[in-house]
Scaffold this active site. Sequence first.
Site, mmCIF file in Angstrom:
data_model
loop_
_atom_site.group_PDB
_atom_site.id
_atom_site.type_symbol
_atom_site.label_atom_id
_atom_site.label_comp_id
_atom_site.label_asym_id
_atom_site.label_seq_id
_atom_site.Cartn_x
_atom_site.Cartn_y
_atom_site.Cartn_z
ATOM 1 N N SER A 119 1.117 -1.070 -0.118
ATOM 2 C CA SER A 119 0.130 0.090 0.002
ATOM 3 C C SER A 119 1.181 1.707 0.040
ATOM 4 C CB SER A 119 -1.104 0.230 0.995
ATOM 5 O OG SER A 119 -2.375 0.243 1.191
ATOM 6 N N ASP A 160 -10.582 -4.041 -4.700
ATOM 7 C CA ASP A 160 -9.659 -3.273 -4.174
ATOM 8 C C ASP A 160 -10.364 -2.128 -4.296
ATOM 9 O OD1 ASP A 160 -7.523 -2.053 -2.680
ATOM 10 O OD2 ASP A 160 -5.993 -2.318 -3.082
ATOM 11 N N HIS A 195 -8.557 -4.932 -0.434
ATOM 12 C CA HIS A 195 -6.844 -4.358 -0.226
ATOM 13 C C HIS A 195 -6.305 -5.157 1.267
ATOM 14 C CE1 HIS A 195 -4.725 -0.701 -0.490
ATOM 15 N NE2 HIS A 195 -4.071 -0.724 0.916
#
Length: 207
Positions: free
Chosen positions: A99, A149, A180
């Site tokens: 991320s 996501d 995610h």
Amino acid sequence: MSYVYKETKGADGGPLLFTFHGTGGDESQFHGLGEQILPDAHIVSPRGDVSENGANRYFRRAAEGVYDMDDLATRTAAMAKFVGGFPSGDHPVIGLGYSNGANILASVAMAEPGLFTDLVLMHPLIPWAPDPVPGLKGVNVLITAGRHDPICSPAGTDFLADWFREQGAEVTLYWHDGGHEIPQAEVQTVAEFLRTVDNKWRRLHSL
């Protein structure tokens, strides 16, 4: 800039692995995973030095997917200097980020393509069109993503994978059917990639 970081000294001849946490994580988020997958590696895990409502990050943003590009450039340069301060010899230098950590890792690799031989970008979000970086030719890149996501769109992930391919990088794109989060199958894919990188380097240097 200086970073709080966690470090595990590796065995002689082991790879150098940097891990970069996601928003709200810290230097421990992936450090132990690195130790499990590559027990001989020298592992360095810096903590992001930006606080967003108390959550650690590597650079500032105005909103989800809206980055402070000037701050990103400054912190990319600082992270590149940090990474370059660890001698690697002729061993692999691997970056693993999730991320926000994947985003700073990708930005550093784009700015200083000679720093990393291998990249693991887990759920990256690069909301701009990067300039060409021919120095990434031959770099091994694993990109992992969720098809649902809510933060990183499949189209954006495909764009980034294609961009790396256009630079001459060797790209593997792994999808799972979630969002995610990081399911166990994704962890296993990352582990296989890292072990393959390590084994390939050892074979080449045993000839």
